[in-house]
Structure formats: C-alpha cells, structure tokens
Scaffold this active site. Sequence first.
Site, short mmCIF file in Angstrom:
data_model
loop_
_atom_site.label_atom_id
_atom_site.label_comp_id
_atom_site.label_asym_id
_atom_site.label_seq_id
_atom_site.Cartn_x
_atom_site.Cartn_y
_atom_site.Cartn_z
CD GLN A 1 5.71 1.83 48.34
OE1 GLN A 1 6.24 2.95 48.52
NE2 GLN A 1 4.82 1.08 48.89
CB ALA B 1 0.90 7.56 -0.77
CB THR C 1 6.12 -6.19 6.02
OG1 THR C 1 6.18 -5.16 6.95
CG2 THR C 1 6.70 -7.56 7.02
N PRO D 1 6.38 6.20 -1.32
CG PRO D 1 8.36 6.16 -2.82
CD PRO D 1 6.95 5.63 -2.62
CG LEU E 1 -1.93 1.19 1.33
CD1 LEU E 1 -3.00 1.24 0.51
CD2 LEU E 1 -2.51 1.09 2.97
CB THR E 2 3.37 2.39 2.59
OG1 THR E 2 2.68 2.02 3.42
CG2 THR E 2 4.25 3.50 2.81
CD GLU F 1 -0.23 -4.01 10.59
OE1 GLU F 1 -1.41 -4.23 11.08
OE2 GLU F 1 0.57 -5.12 10.43
N GLY G 1 21.79 -0.86 33.98
CA GLY G 1 22.75 -0.83 32.92
C GLY G 1 22.97 -2.07 32.28
CD GLN H 1 15.10 4.10 34.55
OE1 GLN H 1 15.11 4.00 33.26
NE2 GLN H 1 16.02 4.50 35.39
N1 CAA Z 1 -13.71 0.14 6.18
C1 CAA Z 1 -14.38 0.16 4.90
N2 CAA Z 1 -14.28 1.59 4.37
C2 CAA Z 1 -13.61 2.57 4.67
C3 CAA Z 1 -12.93 2.30 6.01
C4 CAA Z 1 -12.91 1.28 6.85
N3 CAA Z 1 -12.15 0.90 7.99
N4 CAA Z 1 -12.36 3.65 6.15
C5 CAA Z 1 -12.83 4.36 5.30
N5 CAA Z 1 -13.46 3.49 4.43
C6 CAA Z 1 -14.19 4.35 3.07
C7 CAA Z 1 -14.81 5.48 3.46
O1 CAA Z 1 -16.16 5.23 3.83
C8 CAA Z 1 -15.02 6.36 2.34
O2 CAA Z 1 -15.87 5.53 1.20
P1 CAA Z 1 -17.39 6.48 1.03
O3 CAA Z 1 -16.72 7.78 0.37
O4 CAA Z 1 -17.96 5.64 0.00
O5 CAA Z 1 -17.83 6.63 2.21
C9 CAA Z 1 -13.69 5.91 1.82
O6 CAA Z 1 -13.06 4.72 2.28
C10 CAA Z 1 -12.40 7.11 2.24
O7 CAA Z 1 -12.26 7.12 3.47
P2 CAA Z 1 -11.76 8.68 4.28
O8 CAA Z 1 -12.76 9.60 3.67
O9 CAA Z 1 -11.87 8.14 5.70
O10 CAA Z 1 -10.29 8.50 3.68
P3 CAA Z 1 -9.20 9.46 3.93
O11 CAA Z 1 -8.24 9.69 2.97
O12 CAA Z 1 -9.38 10.58 4.97
O13 CAA Z 1 -8.11 8.49 4.96
C11 CAA Z 1 -7.50 7.12 6.80
C12 CAA Z 1 -8.64 7.71 6.00
C13 CAA Z 1 -7.92 6.24 7.79
C14 CAA Z 1 -6.44 8.31 7.22
C15 CAA Z 1 -6.71 6.28 5.99
O14 CAA Z 1 -5.89 6.70 4.64
C16 CAA Z 1 -5.50 5.48 6.75
O15 CAA Z 1 -5.89 4.35 7.26
N6 CAA Z 1 -4.27 5.57 6.63
C17 CAA Z 1 -2.99 5.07 7.13
C18 CAA Z 1 -2.62 3.95 6.29
C19 CAA Z 1 -1.92 2.68 6.81
O16 CAA Z 1 -2.46 2.36 7.64
N7 CAA Z 1 -0.95 2.29 6.24
C20 CAA Z 1 -0.20 1.19 6.93
C21 CAA Z 1 0.21 0.54 5.75
S1 CAA Z 1 0.27 -1.34 5.98
C22 CAA Z 1 1.84 -1.54 6.78
O17 CAA Z 1 2.08 -0.46 7.66
C23 CAA Z 1 2.12 -2.95 7.03
C24 CAA Z 1 3.38 -3.41 6.79
O18 CAA Z 1 4.22 -3.59 5.90
C25 CAA Z 1 4.29 -3.18 8.33
#
Ligand code: CAA
Length: 383
Positions: free
Chosen positions: A280, A131, A159, A129, A126-127, A364, A341, A337
């Site tokens: 304590q 986004a 990951t 640079p 998903l991620t 996440e 050491g 803590q």
């Molecule tokens: N379930 C279903 N639909 C959802 C939802 C959910 N939990 N959350 C949002 N949506 C839907 C909304 O309903 C909306 O659709 P509608 O317009 O039809 O209602 C649409 O998605 C857009 O939602 P938002 O307007 O809330 O979107 P936003 O751009 O404001 O973003 C956010 C929301 C929660 C900030 C989201 O961008 C987010 O979770 N960001 C974090 C990303 C993330 O967790 N990245 C981790 C990557 S994975 C990782 O780290 C794994 C690894 O490899 C270790």
Amino acid sequence: MLDFTFTEEQKMLRDVARKFTDNEVRPFAAMIDEKEELPFEIITKAAELGFLGVVFPEQYGGGGFGEIGYCILLEEIARGCNSTAVTIGGHESLGAMAIYLCGNEEQKQKYLRPLAEGKLLAAFALTEPNAGSDAASMKTFATENGKSFLLNGNKTFITNGNIADVLVVFAVTDASKGVKGITAFIVEKKWNGFRAGKPEKKMGIRGSHTTDLFFENLEVPKENILGEIGNGFKVAMETLDVARVSLAAQCLGSSKEMLELSVKHANERKQFGKPIAEQQAIQFMLAEMASEIYQAESIIYRTAWMIDNNITCSRESAICKLVATETVCKIADRAMQIHGGMGYMREYPIERLYRDARVNRIFEGTNEIQHIVIARDVLKNGI
Ligand code: CAA
C-alpha cells in the site's frame, strides 16, 4: 460547449512527436547527459519534422499548431530527454516567441520565418550576473549611434547562448527611466563584438548549452529594435508569460515518464514474496503522482487554450509554472524512492531525471517570483 478532446491534427502531432522521441531521442538521453553534448543531428531532425516552429502560424513558416500543439510536442520530447526539450524551448518558447509576439512584419519575415523553419536557432538573453530575479536591474547598455545602437555588457546562464544564430537581447537604453528605459534588440551572432562563453557544467539538463554572452561595441541597426524603445521589459514579461506554460508542459512530460517507469518497476520488483506494487505504501505514492500529474495537465492545457484564444494569462501561466515544476520535483523524489537503490544508480534513468527536474524551480523565473506574480494579480484583480 466545453470540449477537452484533442483534434485529429493534434493527435497526429502527438503521434509523430512520440515516434520521434521513442526512436531518435530517448535512446540517446543517457549518452547526451554523460557527454554533456546534444548531437546536432537531433535538432536537425526535429527541424525537418517542423518541430522548431510548431507553435507559430504557417504564414511565418510555422506549423500553425498554436500553444496547445506546442505543449503536446514539448511534453512528448521531455518524456525522452529534458536536454533536448530545453534546447527547443530556449529557441521556440523564448527567442523566436519574443519575435513572434513583439516583432514587426519585416522582422518576422526576416528572422521568425527561418527560425520557425528550423534553418536558424534562437536564444533569449535577459539574465545577467547581478540581474536574475530582479531582471530590471540589468547593466548591459545600448547607446544610440546614428542609425544604430552600440551594445556593451554581458549576460549569463543563457540557454543556447553558444549555438543560437539569432538572439533577443535586453539592454538599458535610458538609465534614468528605470524599467521603462530597457529595450529589446534582435542580434545576429555573426556580428562583430559578439562572443559566447564556454558551456557551464550543470547538475542536470547537461546536454543543453548554457553560456555567458559578451557584447563589445556590437552595432545593432535600429531596424532590429524589437517592439518600441523603452518597451523591452514588457517584451520580456509577455514572452515569459507564454514560455512558462510550455516549460510546465515539459515538466508534465518528465513527470509522466517517471510515473510510467515507477509503475513498471513496482510491478517487476519483488520483495517479501510479491511485487512491491502490492504494498500500500507504494500504491499511495503512485496515486499521489497520478493525482498531481492530472492537476498539472488540466491547468497547462487550459492555459494553453487561453493563449490560443488571446486571453491574458500572466497569473495562470505563473500558476502552471509553479505547480508543474513543484510537481516534477516531488514526482522525481517519489520515483527515486520507489526504485530504491537501483534508482540512485546511473544505470537507471531515474537518477538523470531527478537531477534534470531541479532546475525547473529556478529558471524562467524562480518559483518565489511566480508567487509574487500570482499574489500581485490576486491583490489587484481579486480571484
Ligand atoms: N506583461 C506585460 N507587462 C508586464 C508584465 C507582464 N506579464 N509584468 C510586468 N509588466 C510591466 C508592468 O505593467 C510595469 O509597467 P507599467 O509601469 O507600465 O505598469 C513594468 O512591466 C514593470 O513591472 P513590475 O513593476 O511588476 O516590475 P518588477 O521590477 O517589480 O519585476 C518581476 C517584476 C515579475 C519580478 C520580474 O522582474 C520577473 O519576472 N523576474 C523574473 C525574471 C525571469 O523570469 N527570468 C528568467 C530568465 S529567462 C530564462 O531563465 C530562460 C532560460 O534561458 C532557461
């Protein structure tokens, strides 16, 4: 009737996971961290025990243990080695989970089954640079090309990026539609146009592989669209809703490990003529650690139960992620803590566990994003 006890099957799973961790994982954790490499035999052994598909139903090659069983498993494995738990998490909580939650029957038989059986490994891409927290601003693009889509772009911090066989990749299919112009695809690493970068050098969880991914005119057949065209953001969010609970369980396992090590050290270490456990100040720290663990444990298994009963839990899963990841960092600090050491020395596991803990507040979904998810839900739906 409320029943907070584990079933006999769940207890058996916990015992097998504990034995595996004690014999096959914990003894190698320091070496895994030092070499920044997880021996693949550990994953192979986990696969043989069915651990790579514990959460999924038996009809897809899984163990049928659901989210509660999966949390039990990750908690135990994280007690021994966070790198191992994160590698399993990237596969099972994210990559394979997205296919389970949003795939059609054909995709589940073709991809989920071998993933659940541990024959293949998965990742979740998903991620990018530019986004990270703002996942919807991704630039990776998929253009329609007859019976397929051509994927171009790159992902970062993935990951299992270089060890996964199957990757769930999110890309823009219609830039004019914003969040509704994102589509999820199931991609195989053997396809032309796929390349993974070198594993990143990290502060903690150093044995788990985190890499960039590059897609160059990678051809994805249309049958590999996961969910509907334009529904990819929902696929990502729904997967993360579930994944955040098992990540919390990982943090719970690591927290328990650090409390146990702290109790042991406090009983053994003598200062001022008596074990420091009799001071304590140390007792208060242990009490706070135990209290925080109990709070995290209670909400994690309650939310896992909600998932197993098909109850929507975006808010609750964000709360689990927030509470358990803050908890593991606070506990790491207190454990350090108490160890003084000695805890700061690489010879002792606390130094590694302290470094491992920090990323949990970042990946996440950062904890700031969890606050946003929780606050939006409170404002929309009340308490
Ligand atoms: N379930 C279903 N639909 C959802 C939802 C959910 N939990 N959350 C949002 N949506 C839907 C909304 O309903 C909306 O659709 P509608 O317009 O039809 O209602 C649409 O998605 C857009 O939602 P938002 O307007 O809330 O979107 P936003 O751009 O404001 O973003 C956010 C929301 C929660 C900030 C989201 O961008 C987010 O979770 N960001 C974090 C990303 C993330 O967790 N990245 C981790 C990557 S994975 C990782 O780290 C794994 C690894 O490899 C270790």
